[in-house]
Write an enzyme that holds these catalytic residues in place. Structure first.
Site, PDB file in Angstrom:
ATOM      1  N   CYS A 165       0.805  -1.224   0.000  1.00 61.15           N
ATOM      2  CA  CYS A 165       0.000   0.000   0.000  1.00 61.15           C
ATOM      3  C   CYS A 165       0.836   1.272   0.000  1.00 61.15           C
ATOM      4  CB  CYS A 165      -0.953  -0.005   1.191  1.00 61.15           C
ATOM      5  SG  CYS A 165      -1.953  -1.497   1.248  1.00 61.15           S
ATOM      6  N   HIS A 305      -3.164   7.439   6.853  1.00 60.92           N
ATOM      7  CA  HIS A 305      -3.353   6.161   6.162  1.00 60.92           C
ATOM      8  C   HIS A 305      -4.747   5.626   6.484  1.00 60.92           C
ATOM      9  CE1 HIS A 305      -2.179   2.608   4.034  1.00 60.92           C
ATOM     10  NE2 HIS A 305      -2.354   1.819   5.089  1.00 60.92           N
ATOM     11  N   GLU A 316      -1.774   4.804  14.384  1.00 59.06           N
ATOM     12  CA  GLU A 316      -1.395   6.014  13.650  1.00 59.06           C
ATOM     13  C   GLU A 316      -1.643   7.297  14.446  1.00 59.06           C
ATOM     14  OE1 GLU A 316      -1.633   7.871   9.124  1.00 59.06           O
ATOM     15  OE2 GLU A 316      -3.110   6.370   9.746  1.00 59.06           O
ATOM     16  N   LYS A 337      -9.718   7.595   2.694  1.00 60.78           N
ATOM     17  CA  LYS A 337     -10.124   6.216   2.386  1.00 60.78           C
ATOM     18  C   LYS A 337     -11.571   5.957   2.794  1.00 60.78           C
ATOM     19  CE  LYS A 337      -5.667   3.795   2.622  1.00 60.78           C
ATOM     20  NZ  LYS A 337      -4.803   4.939   3.012  1.00 60.78           N
ATOM     21  N   HIS A 342      -9.830   1.724  -0.112  1.00 58.58           N
ATOM     22  CA  HIS A 342      -8.382   1.529  -0.071  1.00 58.58           C
ATOM     23  C   HIS A 342      -7.907   1.068  -1.444  1.00 58.58           C
ATOM     24  CE1 HIS A 342      -4.434   0.750   1.139  1.00 58.58           C
ATOM     25  NE2 HIS A 342      -4.640   0.113   2.288  1.00 58.58           N
ATOM     26  N   PHE A 403       1.582  -3.647   3.877  1.00 58.76           N
ATOM     27  CA  PHE A 403       1.895  -4.977   4.399  1.00 58.76           C
ATOM     28  C   PHE A 403       3.394  -5.236   4.250  1.00 58.76           C
ATOM     29  CE2 PHE A 403      -2.442  -7.356   3.781  1.00 58.76           C
ATOM     30  CZ  PHE A 403      -2.979  -6.576   4.794  1.00 58.76           C
TER      31      PHE A 403
END
Length: 416
Positions: A165, A305, A316, A337, A342, A403
């Site tokens: 991502c 994010h 976060e 998002k 996403h 990831f």
């Protein structure tokens, strides 16, 4: 050698909120959700049956049929967004050095639909396997950048970054560095993804990463909300023209913002889960600010994010507080998002565009679908819940975490 200044001179996108920049930004500011039942295939047997697809997409509106058949959707999206960014930039291709004009693209997965469909066809065979001769050229993640460079005869640096991502943010960072160090004058950068396929949906379902709110898709992506149950997949692309400042100034280019810094880090913790204390997230923001030569107090907006997942949405904000201290409570922060879904490898480019547009327009896009804040998250932070906010944004930072623990942040500011 002092790094050369870098600016953004063109933007383009296609995603669940719109087929271009103006539609996307208008819907972002309105707080529109792009989530809806999946139409690309029959999803009735899946745990999740909705996503943020690009709405009303017909490739034949953009490409002739023979051309469209040779490209996976992620490549088609890349070309559509790039075409808009190129047009927006006003570049006269007869007056630029194409040897110093490159393409650095990002995609986390590449042609997953092509791969899925070809394997399904292979299973039907009861004789010698027959594969489409375009199977590999349609599937490989780097092919989008290849198509872009071929279309515009761009002969500068050309490669694709893959970091889940964070992929398109990594692409932007490489573009920044190549121009800063004099290896190119212009880079068309960004990312694209088209992973809303049977395999993509099933894979993320198996990870228990996706929301299963099938009865109410539009409110399924709800970052920081106590009722969140996973992220919503999105398709699309974002493209940015990254250009050396003097080069842009000489040709009288419209400048959206200056690209002033970037940060990279790794969580070194888990293949899919973030570090619970936001260790890598705080480090990447610190690195980005240091690279930009800016103090935390100079940032007005952070595009988070913010995926609408249990662990990430807690880590976060902790990282933001660690990096920004008391200034964290003066920031506007939000997760777009919640509207676009996403976009995996393309998400960094689309969210960088949102950050740049916040600077350009003085409006911060919201985090929609907030009903009840998770009690583990500091309620004093300004998440720009549900409604956009007008405020002066002199500088903005955008985060992406992938990831594997890959973290990437970019910093933009008004160009003076």
């Amino acid at each position: 050698m002092k790094p050369r200044r870098v600016v953004i001179t063109g933007l383009g996108t296609i995603n669940a909120l719109g087929h271009n920049l103006s539609e996307t930004w208008e819907n972002m500011l309105k707080g529109v959700s792009g989530a809806a039942p999946i139409t690309l295939f029959d999803a009735t047997k899946f745990k999740t049956r909705f996503a943020c697809e690009v709405k009303n997409y017909d490739p034949l509106k953009y490409f002739k049929k023979p051309k469209a058949r040779k490209m996976d959707r992620f490549t088609q999206f890349a070309l559509i967004a790039s075409d808009e960014a190129m047009l927006d930039s006003g570049i006269d291709m007869e007056k630029v050095d194409k040897d110093r004009f490159g393409v650095i693209w990002g995609s986390g997965i590449g042609g997953l639909d092509t791969f899925t469909q070809q394997v399904k066809e292979y299973q039907k065979e009861d004789c010698v396997p027959r594969f489409n001769p375009f199977f590999i050229p349609k599937m490989i993640a780097d092919i989008a950048g290849g198509h872009i460079s071929i279309k515009y005869d761009l002969r500068g640096p050309n490669f694709t970054t893959v970091s889940a991502c964070a992929s398109s943010t990594n692409a932007l960072i490489d573009a920044l560095m190549y121009i800063q160090t004099g290896k190119a004058d212009i880079i068309l950068s960004g990312g694209s993804e088209a992973a809303i396929t049977e395999a993509g949906l099933a894979g993320f379902n198996a990870l228990k990463a996706l929301s299963e709110r099938n009865d109410d898709p539009k409110t399924a992506s709800r970052p920081f909300d106590t009722g969140r149950d996973g992220f919503v997949m999105g398709d699309g692309a974002g493209a940015l023209i990254v250009e050396e400042y003097e080069h842009a100034k000489k040709r009288g280019a419209k400048i959206y913002a200056e690209f002033v810094g970037a940060g990279l880090s790794a969580d070194a913790h888990h293949i899919t889960a973030p570090h619970p204390e936001g260790r890598g997230a705080s480090k990447v923001m610190q690195n980005a600010l240091e690279d930009a030569g800016m103090q935390p107090e100079e940032i007005d907006y952070v595009n988070l994010h913010g995926t609408s997942t249990g662990l990430g949405d807690i880590a976060e904000p902790l990282a933001v507080k660690k990096v920004f201290g008391e200034h964290a409570y003066k920031l506007s922060i939000s997760s777009t998002k919640s509207m676009t879904g996403h976009l995996l490898g393309a998400t960094g480019a689309v969210e960088a565009i949102a950050a740049i547009m916040a600077i350009k327009t003085g409006e911060v896009p919201p985090t929609i679908n907030q009903f009840e804040l998770d009690p583990n998250i500091d309620s004093k932070l300004d998440f720009t819940f549900n409604t956009s906010k007008k405020r002066t944004v002199n500088a903005a930072l955008s985060n992406t975490f992938g990831f594997g623990g890959h973290n990437a942040s970019v910093v933009f500011k008004k160009c003076e």
